[in-house]
Design a protein around this motif. Structure first.
Motif, PDB file in Angstrom:
ATOM      1  N   ASP A 111      55.829  73.520  95.609  1.00  0.00           N
ATOM      2  CA  ASP A 111      56.912  72.861  94.898  1.00  0.00           C
ATOM      3  C   ASP A 111      56.451  72.395  93.515  1.00  0.00           C
ATOM      4  OD1 ASP A 111      58.709  73.265  96.953  1.00  0.00           O
ATOM      5  OD2 ASP A 111      58.501  71.239  97.771  1.00  0.00           O
ATOM      6  N   GLY A 112      55.232  71.897  93.435  1.00  0.00           N
ATOM      7  CA  GLY A 112      54.692  71.474  92.144  1.00  0.00           C
ATOM      8  C   GLY A 112      54.549  72.636  91.180  1.00  0.00           C
ATOM      9  N   TRP A 113      54.159  73.780  91.704  1.00  0.00           N
ATOM     10  CA  TRP A 113      54.010  74.962  90.872  1.00  0.00           C
ATOM     11  C   TRP A 113      55.380  75.417  90.357  1.00  0.00           C
ATOM     12  CZ3 TRP A 113      50.798  76.899  87.821  1.00  0.00           C
ATOM     13  CH2 TRP A 113      50.850  78.226  87.411  1.00  0.00           C
ATOM     14  N   ILE A 114      56.395  75.399  91.214  1.00  0.00           N
ATOM     15  CA  ILE A 114      57.752  75.766  90.790  1.00  0.00           C
ATOM     16  C   ILE A 114      58.214  74.813  89.686  1.00  0.00           C
ATOM     17  CG2 ILE A 114      60.182  75.806  91.516  1.00  0.00           C
ATOM     18  CD1 ILE A 114      59.166  76.793  94.284  1.00  0.00           C
ATOM     19  N   THR A 115      58.029  73.518  89.884  1.00  0.00           N
ATOM     20  CA  THR A 115      58.431  72.531  88.879  1.00  0.00           C
ATOM     21  C   THR A 115      57.735  72.790  87.554  1.00  0.00           C
ATOM     22  OG1 THR A 115      58.887  70.851  90.565  1.00  0.00           O
ATOM     23  CG2 THR A 115      58.462  70.054  88.339  1.00  0.00           C
ATOM     24  N   THR A 116      56.440  73.060  87.608  1.00  0.00           N
ATOM     25  CA  THR A 116      55.677  73.326  86.386  1.00  0.00           C
ATOM     26  C   THR A 116      56.200  74.566  85.672  1.00  0.00           C
ATOM     27  OG1 THR A 116      53.716  72.294  87.320  1.00  0.00           O
ATOM     28  CG2 THR A 116      53.364  73.816  85.483  1.00  0.00           C
ATOM     29  N   LYS A 117      56.490  75.633  86.410  1.00  0.00           N
ATOM     30  CA  LYS A 117      56.999  76.856  85.792  1.00  0.00           C
ATOM     31  C   LYS A 117      58.349  76.605  85.123  1.00  0.00           C
ATOM     32  CE  LYS A 117      56.424  79.517  89.443  1.00  0.00           C
ATOM     33  NZ  LYS A 117      56.393  80.708  90.321  1.00  0.00           N
ATOM     34  N   ILE A 118      59.214  75.839  85.775  1.00  0.00           N
ATOM     35  CA  ILE A 118      60.535  75.562  85.195  1.00  0.00           C
ATOM     36  C   ILE A 118      60.398  74.693  83.951  1.00  0.00           C
ATOM     37  CG2 ILE A 118      62.751  74.397  85.580  1.00  0.00           C
ATOM     38  CD1 ILE A 118      62.497  75.318  88.547  1.00  0.00           C
ATOM     39  N   ASP A 125      62.336  77.099  75.493  1.00  0.00           N
ATOM     40  CA  ASP A 125      63.684  77.445  75.036  1.00  0.00           C
ATOM     41  C   ASP A 125      64.035  76.588  73.825  1.00  0.00           C
ATOM     42  OD1 ASP A 125      66.594  77.436  74.744  1.00  0.00           O
ATOM     43  OD2 ASP A 125      66.602  78.522  76.646  1.00  0.00           O
ATOM     44  N   PRO A 126      64.289  77.209  72.656  1.00  0.00           N
ATOM     45  CA  PRO A 126      64.542  76.440  71.437  1.00  0.00           C
ATOM     46  C   PRO A 126      65.858  75.659  71.464  1.00  0.00           C
ATOM     47  CG  PRO A 126      64.890  78.776  71.041  1.00  0.00           C
ATOM     48  CD  PRO A 126      64.319  78.643  72.421  1.00  0.00           C
ATOM     49  N   GLU A 127      66.755  76.004  72.355  1.00  0.00           N
ATOM     50  CA  GLU A 127      68.057  75.334  72.422  1.00  0.00           C
ATOM     51  C   GLU A 127      68.028  74.084  73.306  1.00  0.00           C
ATOM     52  OE1 GLU A 127      70.651  76.304  70.510  1.00  0.00           O
ATOM     53  OE2 GLU A 127      69.201  77.739  69.712  1.00  0.00           O
ATOM     54  N   LEU A 128      67.013  73.948  74.131  1.00  0.00           N
ATOM     55  CA  LEU A 128      66.969  72.853  75.091  1.00  0.00           C
ATOM     56  C   LEU A 128      65.910  71.834  74.720  1.00  0.00           C
ATOM     57  CD1 LEU A 128      67.237  74.897  78.397  1.00  0.00           C
ATOM     58  CD2 LEU A 128      69.062  73.665  77.210  1.00  0.00           C
ATOM     59  N   ASN A 129      66.161  70.579  75.074  1.00  0.00           N
ATOM     60  CA  ASN A 129      65.170  69.531  74.911  1.00  0.00           C
ATOM     61  C   ASN A 129      64.640  69.168  76.300  1.00  0.00           C
ATOM     62  OD1 ASN A 129      63.615  67.320  74.474  1.00  0.00           O
ATOM     63  ND2 ASN A 129      65.225  66.060  73.591  1.00  0.00           N
ATOM     64  N   THR A 143      66.218  70.326  91.751  1.00  0.00           N
ATOM     65  CA  THR A 143      67.260  69.441  91.252  1.00  0.00           C
ATOM     66  C   THR A 143      67.000  69.187  89.779  1.00  0.00           C
ATOM     67  OG1 THR A 143      67.469  68.378  93.405  1.00  0.00           O
ATOM     68  CG2 THR A 143      68.382  67.199  91.515  1.00  0.00           C
ATOM     69  N   LEU A 144      68.003  69.508  88.955  1.00  0.00           N
ATOM     70  CA  LEU A 144      67.938  69.236  87.528  1.00  0.00           C
ATOM     71  C   LEU A 144      68.807  68.018  87.263  1.00  0.00           C
ATOM     72  CD1 LEU A 144      68.438  72.847  86.092  1.00  0.00           C
ATOM     73  CD2 LEU A 144      66.285  71.635  86.478  1.00  0.00           C
ATOM     74  N   SER A 145      68.256  67.015  86.587  1.00  0.00           N
ATOM     75  CA  SER A 145      69.028  65.825  86.243  1.00  0.00           C
ATOM     76  C   SER A 145      68.673  65.408  84.821  1.00  0.00           C
ATOM     77  CB  SER A 145      68.753  64.697  87.227  1.00  0.00           C
ATOM     78  OG  SER A 145      67.385  64.353  87.213  1.00  0.00           O
ATOM     79  N   GLY A 146      69.506  64.549  84.267  1.00  0.00           N
ATOM     80  CA  GLY A 146      69.293  64.097  82.899  1.00  0.00           C
ATOM     81  C   GLY A 146      70.522  64.390  82.067  1.00  0.00           C
ATOM     82  N   ARG A 147      70.335  64.478  80.751  1.00  0.00           N
ATOM     83  CA  ARG A 147      71.469  64.659  79.843  1.00  0.00           C
ATOM     84  C   ARG A 147      71.174  65.798  78.865  1.00  0.00           C
ATOM     85  NH1 ARG A 147      75.603  61.396  78.936  1.00  0.00           N
ATOM     86  NH2 ARG A 147      74.583  59.644  79.966  1.00  0.00           N
ATOM     87  N   VAL A 148      72.152  66.662  78.668  1.00  0.00           N
ATOM     88  CA  VAL A 148      72.067  67.740  77.687  1.00  0.00           C
ATOM     89  C   VAL A 148      73.242  67.611  76.724  1.00  0.00           C
ATOM     90  CG1 VAL A 148      70.803  69.350  79.172  1.00  0.00           C
ATOM     91  CG2 VAL A 148      73.297  69.325  79.221  1.00  0.00           C
ATOM     92  N   ALA A 154      73.492  73.053  79.742  1.00  0.00           N
ATOM     93  CA  ALA A 154      73.336  72.804  81.186  1.00  0.00           C
ATOM     94  C   ALA A 154      73.253  74.130  81.934  1.00  0.00           C
ATOM     95  CB  ALA A 154      74.497  71.961  81.716  1.00  0.00           C
ATOM     96  N   GLU A 155      74.127  75.058  81.592  1.00  0.00           N
ATOM     97  CA  GLU A 155      74.122  76.359  82.265  1.00  0.00           C
ATOM     98  C   GLU A 155      72.831  77.122  81.978  1.00  0.00           C
ATOM     99  OE1 GLU A 155      74.995  79.184  84.833  1.00  0.00           O
ATOM    100  OE2 GLU A 155      76.108  77.310  84.631  1.00  0.00           O
ATOM    101  N   GLU A 156      72.339  77.029  80.747  1.00  0.00           N
ATOM    102  CA  GLU A 156      71.082  77.688  80.383  1.00  0.00           C
ATOM    103  C   GLU A 156      69.918  77.133  81.217  1.00  0.00           C
ATOM    104  OE1 GLU A 156      68.275  80.105  78.354  1.00  0.00           O
ATOM    105  OE2 GLU A 156      70.436  80.230  78.559  1.00  0.00           O
ATOM    106  N   ALA A 157      69.870  75.813  81.367  1.00  0.00           N
ATOM    107  CA  ALA A 157      68.806  75.194  82.167  1.00  0.00           C
ATOM    108  C   ALA A 157      68.892  75.649  83.622  1.00  0.00           C
ATOM    109  CB  ALA A 157      68.902  73.663  82.075  1.00  0.00           C
ATOM    110  N   VAL A 158      70.102  75.706  84.162  1.00  0.00           N
ATOM    111  CA  VAL A 158      70.292  76.137  85.555  1.00  0.00           C
ATOM    112  C   VAL A 158      69.844  77.588  85.718  1.00  0.00           C
ATOM    113  CG1 VAL A 158      72.033  76.648  87.316  1.00  0.00           C
ATOM    114  CG2 VAL A 158      72.112  74.469  86.080  1.00  0.00           C
ATOM    115  N   GLU A 159      70.218  78.430  84.775  1.00  0.00           N
ATOM    116  CA  GLU A 159      69.833  79.851  84.859  1.00  0.00           C
ATOM    117  C   GLU A 159      68.323  80.038  84.755  1.00  0.00           C
ATOM    118  OE1 GLU A 159      71.662  82.459  85.839  1.00  0.00           O
ATOM    119  OE2 GLU A 159      73.156  80.893  86.181  1.00  0.00           O
ATOM    120  N   LEU A 160      67.672  79.260  83.876  1.00  0.00           N
ATOM    121  CA  LEU A 160      66.207  79.345  83.783  1.00  0.00           C
ATOM    122  C   LEU A 160      65.563  78.953  85.111  1.00  0.00           C
ATOM    123  CD1 LEU A 160      65.533  77.848  80.235  1.00  0.00           C
ATOM    124  CD2 LEU A 160      65.188  80.217  80.963  1.00  0.00           C
TER     125      LEU A 160
END
Length: 177
Positions: A111-118, A125-129, A143-148, A154-160
């Motif tokens: 799980d830690g490795w997956i989190t690190t890769k994401i 990604d230059p469009e995301l912070n 689980t992705l949380s926070g503010r975009v 948001a969709e770009e983050a989910v797809e990544l």
């Protein structure tokens, strides 16, 4: 080898993360710093409590709201983690998503490795912070949380996240604004 139970070590890690991820954001700098400070303070309290293994609990803060996740073996540890978080200066609310039960080392590493890769993909990604997006993984469920800034972000983050090896499912808790 660093002493991860030392609050000063945790502060240095948090400051390094702030420096490494500083870029355009939807939150004012004062809120970002405040959230980072809250996270470090809660993590330090967890590390200082002998009843809690801080490596089993993830702490994320967004606009003063602390989310605790991970797994502990005893209800007391779950309740104590929440109590410590609520008693931290600047905390507006606490969401306690800590599960009861142990996780073996292989699951945590995977799980830690997956989190690190994401997180790496988000940072590239230059469009995301990535500073505003929290990534948590449990049993391959991300689980992705926070503010975009936009729904497209948001969709770009989910797809990544979905496109990352080992991901079973993505829960989108991102807020737009």
């Amino acid at each position: 080898m660093p002493n991860w139970r030392n609050p000063a070590c945790l502060v240095l890690v948090a400051v390094a993360a702030l420096v490494a991820t500083g870029c355009a954001t939807t939150q004012p700098a004062s809120t970002q710093l405040s959230d980072a400070e809250i996270t470090v303070k809660v993590e330090a309290k967890l590390a200082g409590d002998p009843e809690i293994n801080p490596f089993n609990i993830d702490v994320d803060t967004n606009e003063g709201i602390v989310t605790l996740s991970g797994a502990v073996e005893k209800k007391f540890a779950r309740d104590e983690a929440e109590r410590l978080a609520r008693g931290t200066e600047g905390v507006r609310d606490v969401i306690n998503d800590i599960r009861l039960g142990s996780r073996d080392l292989e699951d945590r590493v995977s799980d830690g490795w997956i989190t690190t890769k994401i997180k790496t993909k988000l940072a590239a990604d230059p469009e995301l912070n990535p500073f505003n997006i929290n990534v948590d993984t449990k049993d391959g469920i991300v689980t992705l949380s926070g503010r975009v800034k936009t729904a497209a972000d948001a969709e770009e983050a989910v797809e990544l996240a979905r496109g990352t090896e080992g991901v079973q499912r993505v829960q989108n808790r991102l807020e737009v604004g």
